[in-house]
Design an enzyme around this catalytic site. Structure first.
Site, PDB file in Angstrom:
ATOM      1  N   ARG A  51      -0.516   6.448  -6.989  1.00 54.53           N
ATOM      2  CA  ARG A  51      -0.746   7.110  -6.304  1.00 54.53           C
ATOM      3  C   ARG A  51      -1.846   7.056  -5.025  1.00 54.53           C
ATOM      4  NH1 ARG A  51      -1.275   7.637 -11.109  1.00 54.53           N
ATOM      5  NH2 ARG A  51      -0.622   6.181 -11.270  1.00 54.53           N
ATOM      6  N   THR A  52      -1.430   5.768  -4.905  1.00 55.27           N
ATOM      7  CA  THR A  52      -2.507   5.405  -3.652  1.00 55.27           C
ATOM      8  C   THR A  52      -1.204   5.155  -2.152  1.00 55.27           C
ATOM      9  OG1 THR A  52      -4.152   4.121  -4.994  1.00 55.27           O
ATOM     10  CG2 THR A  52      -4.106   3.753  -2.056  1.00 55.27           C
ATOM     11  N   LYS A  80       9.075 -15.165   3.171  1.00 49.88           N
ATOM     12  CA  LYS A  80       9.379 -16.261   3.351  1.00 49.88           C
ATOM     13  C   LYS A  80       8.088 -17.150   3.808  1.00 49.88           C
ATOM     14  CE  LYS A  80      12.545 -12.924   6.052  1.00 49.88           C
ATOM     15  NZ  LYS A  80      12.525 -12.345   6.983  1.00 49.88           N
ATOM     16  N   ARG A 101      -2.363  -2.824   0.387  1.00 55.50           N
ATOM     17  CA  ARG A 101      -2.754  -3.427  -1.274  1.00 55.50           C
ATOM     18  C   ARG A 101      -2.344  -4.684  -1.147  1.00 55.50           C
ATOM     19  NH1 ARG A 101      -1.920   0.120  -6.809  1.00 55.50           N
ATOM     20  NH2 ARG A 101      -4.005   1.495  -5.497  1.00 55.50           N
ATOM     21  N   HIS A 129     -11.803  -1.185  -4.764  1.00 52.79           N
ATOM     22  CA  HIS A 129     -11.014   0.251  -4.096  1.00 52.79           C
ATOM     23  C   HIS A 129     -11.335   1.287  -3.617  1.00 52.79           C
ATOM     24  CE1 HIS A 129      -6.732   2.037  -4.334  1.00 52.79           C
ATOM     25  NE2 HIS A 129      -6.762   1.911  -5.539  1.00 52.79           N
TER      26      HIS A 129
HETATM   27  N1   CP Z   1      -5.424   4.491  -9.315  1.00 56.60           N
HETATM   28  C1   CP Z   1      -4.491   4.145  -8.259  1.00 56.60           C
HETATM   29  O1   CP Z   1      -5.196   3.421  -7.654  1.00 56.60           O
HETATM   30  O2   CP Z   1      -3.064   4.625  -9.183  1.00 56.60           O
HETATM   31  P1   CP Z   1      -1.920   3.312  -8.111  1.00 56.60           P
HETATM   32  O3   CP Z   1      -2.499   1.926  -8.820  1.00 56.60           O
HETATM   33  O4   CP Z   1      -0.604   4.343  -8.522  1.00 56.60           O
HETATM   34  O5   CP Z   1      -1.837   3.635  -6.564  1.00 56.60           O
END
Ligand code: CP
Length: 304
Positions: A51-52, A80, A101, A129
């Site tokens: 999603r993100t 590396k 991320r 998040h």
């Molecule tokens: N909600 C969420 O962060 O989903 P993903 O891990 O798929 O990005």
């Protein structure tokens, strides 16, 4: 230049502005189709995501911009031994904004210190998040029309669930919020959030292991997955993973206007027979993620 590392980097007025812009994008998408023409978003994902990452990329494409990046650390020079700081500094030469991320708590913050372009924390370990929280807030606003006077049940892995941590920080700034923290004893909310956010700000909360007891009181039920990737011990994960499984039958005592949210992905914690219940909002929530990220990208790029 602004970064988004923590949801508290945004004032409540700025959150209202982002929610308002996202709502306008939903109503008038064509108006925004060239807003980021000529701009590039880099998605640096050192940890898996559906999603993100894809909603960030769809957001930039729908704003008329372009995207580049990687979806796993093994396909970047991190494999590396390159540091996050160096990677970010270099990618800032190729892109106008970065969504990152990382499995390590604080990595996007470290990256932001030497970055020449805005950094967005797209999830750092079991910490925060913030863009999921913006997604959750847009969903709550569309379902409830307010951020105040709400009883919110947070259920599942409250220890490692970074979306829960950011959502508590965000909602703690509104009036008459009550949290019901539902988890096994081993997965309770970290003490720093209890003390520094809930106790310090005099916010009403209860900790329990019993979802059914508190379900009738809830305006919002925020289910979460037990975060397998944060466990050191497989046996503990297997023992705890099905602590809560929401079914249509169990919803019999819930309010008719309950909103059921989940950041997704789900594993077993919401039965598929709940998906058709009008109270299930989690797929609408995933769709909202693209619109609020469009609003955020425009804000951080200072697009009018
Ligand atoms: N909600 C969420 O962060 O989903 P993903 O891990 O798929 O990005």
């Amino acid at each position: 230049m602004r970064h988004l590392i923590d949801i508290l980097d945004l004032s409540t007025e700025e959150i209202d502005e982002l929610v308002s812009t996202a709502s306008d994008i939903i109503a008038n998408p064509k108006k925004y189709s060239e807003k980021c023409h000529g701009k590039k978003l880099a998605t640096l994902f050192f940890e898996p995501s559906t999603r993100t990452r894809l909603s960030f990329e769809a957001a930039m494409l729908e704003l008329g911009g372009n995207v580049l990046g990687f979806s796993e650390a093994s396909s970047s020079s991190a494999s590396k031994g390159e540091s996050v700081s160096d990677t970010t500094r270099v990618v800032g030469c190729y892109a106008d904004i970065i969504a990152m991320r990382h499995p390590k708590e604080g990595a996007p913050m470290v990256a932001s210190l030497k970055s020449s372009v805005p950094i967005i924390n797209a999830g750092d370990g079991g910490h925060n998040h913030p863009t999921q929280t913006l997604t959750d807030l847009l969903t709550i606003h569309r379902e409830k029309g307010r951020f105040h006077d709400l009883t919110i049940g947070l259920c599942g892995d409250l220890k490692f669930g970074r979306t829960v941590h950011s959502l508590i920080l965000a909602l703690s700034r509104y009036q008459n919020i009550r949290f019901v923290l539902i988890s096994p004893d081993e997965l309770k909310l970290p003490d720093y959030l209890i003390q520094d956010t809930l106790v310090k700000n005099n916010i009403s909360f209860v900790e329990t292991t019993d979802l059914q007891e508190y379900l009738p009181e809830l305006d919002i039920l925020y289910m979460t997955r037990v975060q397998q990737e944060r466990f050191f011990n497989e046996a503990d994960y297997i023992r705890l993973k099905d602590s809560y499984v929401l079914t249509r039958e169990k919803l019999a005592d819930a309010k008719e206007d309950l909103s059921i949210l989940h950041p997704l992905p789900r594993v077993n914690e919401i039965s598929v027979d709940v998906d058709d219940d009008p109270r299930a909002c989690y797929f609408k929530q995933a769709a909202n993620g693209k619109y609020i990220r469009m609003a955020l990208i425009m804000k951080l790029l200072e697009v009018e």
